[in-house]
Design a protein around this motif. Sequence first.
Motif, PDB file in Angstrom:
ATOM      1  N   HIS A  95       0.588  -1.285   0.110  1.00  0.00           N
ATOM      2  CA  HIS A  95      -0.189   0.219   0.044  1.00  0.00           C
ATOM      3  C   HIS A  95       0.930   1.526  -0.025  1.00  0.00           C
ATOM      4  N   ALA A  96       0.117   2.690  -0.341  1.00  0.00           N
ATOM      5  CA  ALA A  96       0.719   3.199  -0.154  1.00  0.00           C
ATOM      6  C   ALA A  96       1.292   4.481   0.832  1.00  0.00           C
ATOM      7  N   GLY A  97       0.669   3.451   2.298  1.00  0.00           N
ATOM      8  CA  GLY A  97       0.678   4.479   3.017  1.00  0.00           C
ATOM      9  C   GLY A  97      -1.051   5.109   3.377  1.00  0.00           C
ATOM     10  N   GLY A  98      -1.353   6.044   4.474  1.00  0.00           N
ATOM     11  CA  GLY A  98      -2.064   6.643   4.680  1.00  0.00           C
ATOM     12  C   GLY A  98      -3.098   6.082   5.736  1.00  0.00           C
ATOM     13  N   ARG A  99      -4.881   6.066   4.811  1.00  0.00           N
ATOM     14  CA  ARG A  99      -6.443   5.935   5.591  1.00  0.00           C
ATOM     15  C   ARG A  99      -5.365   4.645   5.829  1.00  0.00           C
ATOM     16  N   ARG A 100      -6.433   4.431   7.367  1.00  0.00           N
ATOM     17  CA  ARG A 100      -6.912   3.161   7.437  1.00  0.00           C
ATOM     18  C   ARG A 100      -8.230   2.278   8.731  1.00  0.00           C
ATOM     19  N   PRO A 101      -9.195   2.170   7.830  1.00  0.00           N
ATOM     20  CA  PRO A 101      -8.933   0.721   7.173  1.00  0.00           C
ATOM     21  C   PRO A 101      -8.272   1.500   5.904  1.00  0.00           C
ATOM     22  N   PHE A 102      -8.463   0.680   5.152  1.00  0.00           N
ATOM     23  CA  PHE A 102      -8.563   0.857   3.606  1.00  0.00           C
ATOM     24  C   PHE A 102      -9.948   0.767   2.666  1.00  0.00           C
ATOM     25  N   ARG A 103      -9.974   1.717   1.623  1.00  0.00           N
ATOM     26  CA  ARG A 103     -11.138   1.855   1.012  1.00  0.00           C
ATOM     27  C   ARG A 103     -11.328   0.535   0.410  1.00  0.00           C
TER      28      ARG A 103
END
Length: 358
Positions: A54-62
């Motif tokens: 993944h590219a990092g960032g938001r969790r949970p993933f969309r």
Amino acid sequence: MDFLPLAEELLAIRSTADRPQDLHRALDFVVDVVGPGFEVERFESRGKPSALVHAGGRRPFRVILNGHLDVVPGTADQFVPRREGDRLIGRGTQDMKLSALVQAQVFREVAETLPIALQLVTDEEVGGRDGTRHQLEQGVTADFVVIGEHSGLRVVTESKGIANARLCATGQAGHGAYQWLGDNALVKVTRAVDAVLAAYPVATEEVWRTTVNVARIATDNQALNQIPADATAWLDIRFPAEDRDFTGRSADEVAAHLTALCPPGVTAVVDSTEPPHRAEPDNPDVVALQAAARAQGYSGDLLRKHGAADSRFYFQRGVDAVIFGVGGNGQHGPDEYADLTTVEPYRQALRAFLGTIA
């Protein structure tokens, strides 16, 4: 990067459960296809490696794109892929290395700007508990999951549950010429199998009901002139959500149900039971995925699958997961193939669907 040479190289890796080095090779191969610039989280459970890219960032993933890279065993020639017209033939073509490779390439193209992840596992063919389930137990989750099992660009929103059971019979050993002095456990267990199959007849055509596959019957007895004192039958049971004898029941409750079908002297033991999977057909992501398939000239119809998949682990946690992959036929057979005419439409449909979440 040309798709077919990559596919053929991946297909040549004998990534079966008994070859841990090849499981790692297949996983590393697809991670390398994704390339640099992304975070790669590595997992391992009971010798089965997996990864989350993944590219990092938001969790949970969309959205999570889920693909398994392990295959069932095959002969040496099945790991030498060959083309016949629009068919690419070989172990893992349909189930599901080609879909996983497309997922990896699409992920590479769009993931820098989207809250999505690529989940690569190597144990789906032996239950998925050390790949997808293990990652979920470590906190990985998403709003929606696309599992790249083959579907011919149709959307699978429902699949059967699975129970693994044994019918265990005990008797009394004796000389085969003096049957009245013994108690044949093998006869008992075969009668028990007949009783279970009377309740759940062998399917001779596709039907959405509970089915029982008798996988093996064995006894410790080795002498032709001896009455067997023990016998066991192994059952692979697949059941839809509507069958309340299995759905929502504990392993002990399912065992009691099966034992009640058997003659005296035979007891059922349920080693595992996992529920059916279902995604809501009106989920906006399901609708968007159907629209993306239709834009490529495919029906995008909703399907039900008789086999279990890693989607069940997400369903148990309240996450809608669907199966959506390339076309083909012959999975686990000697002439398994992927339909190459579905590869590019599948790629474009995935891109279009992911574009709806931007």
